[in-house]
Every structure is written in structure tokens, then in C-alpha cells.
Design an enzyme around this catalytic site. Structure first.
Site, PDB file in Angstrom:
ATOM      1  NE  ARG A  53       0.384   1.625   3.258  1.00 56.80           N
ATOM      2  CZ  ARG A  53       1.159   2.458   3.423  1.00 56.80           C
ATOM      3  NH1 ARG A  53       2.635   1.822   3.598  1.00 56.80           N
ATOM      4  NH2 ARG A  53       0.964   3.583   3.568  1.00 56.80           N
ATOM      5  N   GLY A  54       0.335   2.310  -0.113  1.00 59.22           N
ATOM      6  CA  GLY A  54       0.908   3.738  -0.216  1.00 59.22           C
ATOM      7  C   GLY A  54       1.026   4.037  -1.939  1.00 59.22           C
ATOM      8  CB  ALA A  55       0.772   7.119  -3.431  1.00 61.43           C
ATOM      9  NE  ARG A  90      -6.130   0.779  -1.585  1.00 61.67           N
ATOM     10  CZ  ARG A  90      -5.389   1.166  -0.637  1.00 61.67           C
ATOM     11  NH1 ARG A  90      -4.150   1.249  -0.455  1.00 61.67           N
ATOM     12  NH2 ARG A  90      -6.023   2.165   0.367  1.00 61.67           N
ATOM     13  CG  ASP A 230      -2.979   8.298  -1.207  1.00 63.22           C
ATOM     14  OD1 ASP A 230      -2.579   7.107  -1.470  1.00 63.22           O
ATOM     15  OD2 ASP A 230      -2.845   8.859  -0.195  1.00 63.22           O
ATOM     16  CG  ASN A 240      -2.232  11.929   2.640  1.00 65.03           C
ATOM     17  OD1 ASN A 240      -1.642  10.991   2.015  1.00 65.03           O
ATOM     18  ND2 ASN A 240      -1.905  12.071   3.865  1.00 65.03           N
ATOM     19  CE  LYS A 241      -4.864   5.976   4.593  1.00 61.87           C
ATOM     20  NZ  LYS A 241      -5.857   4.842   3.950  1.00 61.87           N
TER      21      LYS A 241
HETATM   22  O1  MRU Z   1      -4.400   3.517   2.241  1.00 70.73           O
HETATM   23  P1  MRU Z   1      -2.993   3.654   2.025  1.00 70.73           P
HETATM   24  O2  MRU Z   1      -2.072   3.041   3.203  1.00 70.73           O
HETATM   25  O3  MRU Z   1      -2.447   3.003   0.683  1.00 70.73           O
HETATM   26  O4  MRU Z   1      -2.803   5.041   2.156  1.00 70.73           O
HETATM   27  C1  MRU Z   1      -1.596   5.804   1.931  1.00 70.73           C
HETATM   28  C2  MRU Z   1      -1.683   7.103   2.447  1.00 70.73           C
HETATM   29  O5  MRU Z   1      -2.725   7.880   2.215  1.00 70.73           O
HETATM   30  C3  MRU Z   1      -0.634   7.693   2.941  1.00 70.73           C
HETATM   31  O6  MRU Z   1      -1.284   8.776   3.993  1.00 70.73           O
HETATM   32  C4  MRU Z   1       0.194   8.364   1.925  1.00 70.73           C
HETATM   33  O7  MRU Z   1       0.454   9.832   2.336  1.00 70.73           O
HETATM   34  C5  MRU Z   1      -0.055   8.331   0.641  1.00 70.73           C
HETATM   35  S1  MRU Z   1       1.043   7.220   0.001  1.00 70.73           S
HETATM   36  C6  MRU Z   1       2.645   7.795   0.016  1.00 70.73           C
END
Ligand code: MRU
EC number: 5.3.1.23
Length: 343
Positions: A53-55, A90, A230, A240-241
Site C-alpha cells: 500500500r502507499g501511493a 484501488r 495519494d 491523502n489518508k
Molecule cells: O491506504 P494507504 O495505506 O495506501 O494510504 C496511504 C496514504 O494515504 C498515506 O497517507 C500516504 O501519504 C500516501 S502514500 C505515500
């Protein structure tokens, strides 16, 4: 990044076996395991179920999955179906769509070109994040206290990370940064992954409850906030999250700089503003239950919400550009108002 004295990338491709390997992020921080995925369907499933996970890591993995599709698919219809399959995993992180498109285009010349492009995307991701660290380090003073949300470290990318990269650079430069790690409910990427990274890299940090951030900001104990992203739209809005938005509003209230660190592959200049971003809705079990270790060190899940109640679980929110002090990018520090010069 090093774990137990071994250098790992978060995800990589074996060109001989056409296998994608990755650190299993579902098991972290309790177990450190590498999983191997033999075809594009398995690799796509690893994105969907958040083994990765993570962009940036999602983007690199999607590129590798697309390359695997070129190995196994025999015609254009199958390749298009594979691309759609990978892209359906996703919806929010734009890096995924950037990678599938690039590898799909390169693969028109041959399988080798598809694999080479996927590898380039992964290598570029690592290099861009290294540069983010160099630029972001200039913003950090000795003994600064930095708040971060979710995990935008090396686990969220191929290496280095976005939000954590400047912190790693500052740590290496002897500036002794201190990090408040938002636990980041419901999945706990802060408490589980960011804390794991910082612990293994010996960066001073404390995990805090998500709702403790305002307390520390009001006490003037936070010098800056750095988060990842993201997707960043043409006007500078940031997906973002979930929970990022309220941290940005708090930071504005207490006059604390709010930085968003991201490589240019996270900028989506084709989308005009945050309202147009599809926000992923996830199952409510992440919210209603908690995962951890029992007394015998076995992974277990326990229900913590009232039995019978259902939940709502948006995975991301959108922070309007007006709350963002600047973007820390591979091309330098850029204010939202300057973004128009980079389209
Ligand atoms: O759902 P995830 O764990 O894939 O989400 C990741 C995020 O949103 C992080 O906050 C992050 O800043 C983006 S990925 C670098």
C-alpha cells in the site's frame, strides 16, 4: 532501507522468473515476510488487499503487474482486460494509473520494453523520493518536532518515502528530528508502519492518538506537519489518508507550516480539483475491529465496537490547497499557487 542490516526495496521484479516480490505489509510490524506473486492477478490482489500500500509502492507494483500481463497475455484484448483488472484494485492513488498506462504503452513494442518501463518507474520512484529528502531537509532545523499522518515512508514507496524522506535526511545530517506519529485509525498505518520504520532507523518518535495532535499543536510543541499524498489535483487539492484534512485545519489555526511531500507522479493535472477524486470506501471491519498479538504472540483480531453496529470507512479525504504551505517534490519546494507553472 535497512532492516536487520539487510537493504530492502518495498517491491521488486525478478526478470528471470517474472515474479513480483514484496514486503508483506499486512503482517508488519509483527512479522517481516517477503511474498512472491507469480502473475498479474496475484500481484493485483496484493494491491487490493493491501499487502502493498502507499501511493508510490502501489504505482510500482501496478507497473510490475502490467509487465507480468505482457508475459502471460496473448492478445490485445487480454492485455486491455488485464489493465482494467489491475486498475480496479484501488481507485484513489494516481500513481497506479500512471504506471499501468506507461507500461501498457511501452509494451506495444515488446515484453522486454514493458518490463524495462516497469523497472524504470520503480527506479525513478526511489530516486524522486531521495530528491524529496534532499529538498525537504532544507526546511528542517535542529531539534524540530514534526507531526506526520499515516505512512508515507519507504514502505509506501519503493525506497526512502515521501513525507519521511526529509526526516531521514535531517536525521542523517545530525539534526535530531523528533516525530509525532499519528496512529492513523482505522488501519493504523502510523502506529504499525511509520513507527516500525522510525524505530528501525533510530529516529526519535512517539506514537500519538489521532485526536492528540491538536493538543500538541496548541502547546506549541509541533514545528511543522509533513504528510504524503495519494493524488494532487491541478489546483493543489490533496487526497491523502483519512484524517489529513483535520490536521491541516488545526495546523492553520495554530500557525504551523503544513507540507505535503510527493513526487511528480502523484500530481494529476488532468483533474481540476479535489471534488473530482474518487475516494475509496473500505469495509467496516477495519474500523470496528482491532488487530494485534495475543499473549502467545499470535496475530488476532478483536471486535472493539458495540456488537451489531455497522460503520462507515472512507479511506481518504481531500485537503484544499489553501491549507497547504508548500509541496516538497523531487523538483524542489513548490507553493500551491506556483503549480500552474509545472503543468
Ligand atoms: O491506504 P494507504 O495505506 O495506501 O494510504 C496511504 C496514504 O494515504 C498515506 O497517507 C500516504 O501519504 C500516501 S502514500 C505515500
Amino acid at each position: 532501507m535497512k532492516i536487520n542490516n539487510t537493504h530492502y526495496r518495498t517491491v521488486w521484479y525478478d526478470t528471470a522468473k517474472h515474479v513480483v516480490s514484496m514486503i508483506d505489509q499486512i503482517k508488519l510490524p509483527f512479522e517481516f515476510e517477503i511474498v512472491e506473486l507469480k502473475n498479474y492477478k496475484e500481484t493485483a490482489e496484493a494491491i487490493r488487499n493491501m499487502t502493498v500500500r502507499g501511493a508510490g509502492a502501489i504505482g510500482a507494483t501496478a507497473g510490475f503487474a502490467m509487465a507480468q500481463a505482457f508475459v502471460s497475455c496473448s492478445n490485445t484484448d487480454e492485455l486491455k482486460a488485464a489493465k482494467a483488472f489491475i486498475e480496479a484494485t484501488r481507485p484513489t492513488a494516481v500513481n497506479l494509473f500512471y504506471a499501468t498506462q506507461k507500461v501498457f504503452e511501452a509494451g506495444q513494442k515488446g515484453v522486454g520494453d514493458a518490463i524495462e518501463m516497469a523497472q524504470n518507474i520503480a527506479d525513478e520512484d526511489a530516486e524522486f523520493c531521495r530528491l524529496i529528502g534532499e529538498h525537504g531537509n532544507q526546511l528542517i532545523q535542529k531539534d524540530n518536532k514534526i507531526l506526520t499522518h499515516c505512512n508515507a515512508g519507504w514502505l509506501a514507496f519503493v525506497d526512502y518515502g515521501s513525507a519521511l524522506s526529509p526526516i531521514y535526511a535531517a536525521h542523517k545530517a545530525g539534526k535530531n528530528p523528533f516525530v509525532y506519529v499519528d496512529e492513523t485509525r482505522p488501519r493504523g498505518q502510523g502506529a504499525r508502519l511509520t513507527a516500525f520504520e522510525l524505530f528501525h532507523n533510530e529516529v526519535e518518535h512517539r506514537v500519538i492518538a489521532d485526536n492528540a495532535a491538536g493538543f500538541y499543536m496548541s502547546k506549541k510543541q509541533v514545528d511543522m506537519v509533513i504528510t504524503g499524498a495519494d493524488r494532487i489535483t491541478a489546483n493543489g487539492d490533496v487526497a491523502n489518508k483519512i484524517g489529513t484534512l483535520e490536521k491541516a485545519i488545526l495546523a492553520r489555526e495554530f500557525d504551523i507550516p503544513f507540507y505535503v511531500a510527493a513526487p511528480f507522479s502523484t500530481f494529476d493535472f488532468d483533474t481540476s480539483c479535489g471534488d473530482d477524486i474518487i475516494i475509496e470506501e473500505r469495509g467496516d471491519e477495519e474500523l470496528l475491529c482491532h488487530e494485534g498479538l495475543d499473549e502467545k504472540n499470535n496475530l488476532c483480531t478483536i471486535r472493539m465496537a458495540s456488537p451489531g453496529s455497522k460503520g462507515l470507512n472512507p479511506a481518504f479525504d481531500v485537503t484544499p490547497a489553501k491549507y497547504i504551505t508548500a509541496f516538497i517534490t523531487d523538483r524542489g519546494i513548490i507553493k500551491p499557487s506556483e503549480l500552474k507553472n509545472y503543468r
